[in-house]
Scaffold this active site. Sequence first.
Site, PDB file in Angstrom:
ATOM      1  N   LYS A  82       0.247 -15.155  -0.263  1.00 42.36           N
ATOM      2  CA  LYS A  82      -0.490 -14.940  -1.514  1.00 42.36           C
ATOM      3  C   LYS A  82       0.500 -14.872  -2.669  1.00 42.36           C
ATOM      4  CE  LYS A  82      -4.008 -11.828  -3.528  1.00 42.36           C
ATOM      5  NZ  LYS A  82      -4.873 -10.630  -3.299  1.00 42.36           N
ATOM      6  N   SER A 157      -9.965 -11.155  -3.925  1.00 42.84           N
ATOM      7  CA  SER A 157      -9.095 -11.991  -4.719  1.00 42.84           C
ATOM      8  C   SER A 157      -8.248 -12.961  -3.891  1.00 42.84           C
ATOM      9  CB  SER A 157      -8.157 -11.110  -5.548  1.00 42.84           C
ATOM     10  OG  SER A 157      -7.316 -10.348  -4.713  1.00 42.84           O
ATOM     11  N   SER A 181     -10.128  -7.311  -1.025  1.00 42.80           N
ATOM     12  CA  SER A 181      -9.613  -8.672  -1.233  1.00 42.80           C
ATOM     13  C   SER A 181      -9.037  -9.379  -0.020  1.00 42.80           C
ATOM     14  CB  SER A 181      -8.552  -8.664  -2.320  1.00 42.80           C
ATOM     15  OG  SER A 181      -9.174  -8.643  -3.557  1.00 42.80           O
TER      16      SER A 181
HETATM   17  N1  GLN Z   1     -12.969  -7.238  -6.041  1.00 43.99           N
HETATM   18  C1  GLN Z   1     -12.236  -6.030  -6.262  1.00 43.99           C
HETATM   19  C2  GLN Z   1     -11.669  -6.013  -7.663  1.00 43.99           C
HETATM   20  O1  GLN Z   1     -11.960  -6.900  -8.384  1.00 43.99           O
HETATM   21  C3  GLN Z   1     -11.148  -5.872  -5.248  1.00 43.99           C
HETATM   22  C4  GLN Z   1     -10.004  -6.740  -5.509  1.00 43.99           C
HETATM   23  C5  GLN Z   1      -8.874  -6.497  -4.563  1.00 43.99           C
HETATM   24  O2  GLN Z   1      -9.059  -5.961  -3.469  1.00 43.99           O
HETATM   25  N2  GLN Z   1      -7.687  -6.857  -5.007  1.00 43.99           N
HETATM   26  O3  GLN Z   1     -10.994  -5.152  -8.063  1.00 43.99           O
END
Ligand code: GLN
Length: 492
Positions: A82, A157, A181
């Site tokens: 990532k 994400s 995410s």
């Molecule tokens: N969807 C969540 C957010 O927007 C979690 C994102 C994540 O786990 N990085 O914060």
Amino acid sequence: MNDTVALHDMTLAELSQGLRDKQFSSVELTNHFLTRIGKMDAQFNSFITVTREQALVQAQAADDRLAAGNAPALCGIPLAHKDIFCTKGVKTSCASKMLDNFLPPYDATVIDNFQNSGAVMLGKTNMDEFAMGSSNENSFYGPVKNPWAEDSVPGGSSGGSAAAVSARLSPAATATDTGGSIRQPAALCGVTGLKPSYGRVSRWGMIAYASSLDQGGPITRTAEDAAIMLNVMASYDDKDSTCINKDVPDYTSTLNDSIEGLKIGIPKEYFGEGLDSATGAAVEAAIKQYEQQGASISEISLPRTELSVPAYYVIAPAEASANLSRFDGVRYGYRCKDPADLQDLYKRSRGEGFGDEVKRRILVGAYALSAGYYDAYYNKAQQVRRLVKQDYDEAFKSVDIILGPTTPSPAFKFGAKTTDPVAMYLEDIYTISANLAGLPGISLPCGLVDGKPVGLQLISNAFTEARLLNVAHQFQQHTDHHLQPPAASVSA
Ligand code: GLN
């Protein structure tokens, strides 16, 4: 092993064995995946950067190491990372215009661990900007497409990592999970995603979103592969003061333990309003499967579930607003053209460098932390966080594993939630509380709804990843959801 299985359909465990048996070399394997990425990724957009030359150099070194004998399990295996993990001399953008020109001077500890184990880096995967989002629509480099349905999001994400593994462009990938995410995109792309306990994997060199929630982990096709990845990712690191100094067991050694008598709790709050009925039915079928394998199932309650999303959306933006203050146009990253003075430099560099969702989080976070509001919002959210943790403590007095859906529904269409941030935030209703409580969770494919994958989530007590992976592996030994490839992965 079956000779007719294509290299890209093999698991890490199979690839590791194949390299050792000299069925193929790491250079061949790496070229195979680089070719697939070259042919197919224009369609998915799962990579931001492909590190072809470096990958081939690493692959040659891995082949030498394999020839010398005693190479570690992942030696010679290509992986994708990532684009939130710092990679020395290789662009690390966090999918933001702000870091479009950032070449880190060092490797994250996770990257170091993989290098020491001889793994090969194929490149860096696409994501929501600064890991904020649930659909990958917030990337400066454009959205990632779900390999199962091109009109649908891959989740976020870590959408790039999940799509790359799902489309067989990489055998496995790293990802991070602050509120879901790893697990949510894994669910929507039909792959396996593990968020370890907070403190199990070093955060050093992993660009910070919300430091008390962020945790790195693997996205793989199987739970066994997740165990192989965690063996390398987990380590004690004195450069991360929240990293725990606790032995890392061999997570593969307990995968075949019996789950006879395992106590699984089903939180009633995870099956109420908001859960798509076909998704619920796929999860119910998984519960039956566990029952057949000797687990005992009982209903439990996690009464603060509905408070976890609002608490998270105070705490995470608050921490983000502090973490992202370092991007000021002065030291590194994007700088606006011809600033009039220092104020103008700050304002325009940040105004032009960050996308809308990141700005929204910074505003919310700065507001929640400001004098006069801190107690009403931030402190209150921290109190709720403690209650969420107490719900789990109570539940784990009577059960070993908590089971439910990973997401309320399968992948949604592009644009479906972009104008309604709250609808997007509710995507994480089942995943966020594990982050608030620091617990490990894993998402496993458990079926298709309208041709799109849905995930089953298992959560266990802190630092019991070995048991969690064992329970996940036992499900995959008796089901084949995780083996189904998306049609788009077969075309090249
Ligand atoms: N969807 C969540 C957010 O927007 C979690 C994102 C994540 O786990 N990085 O914060």
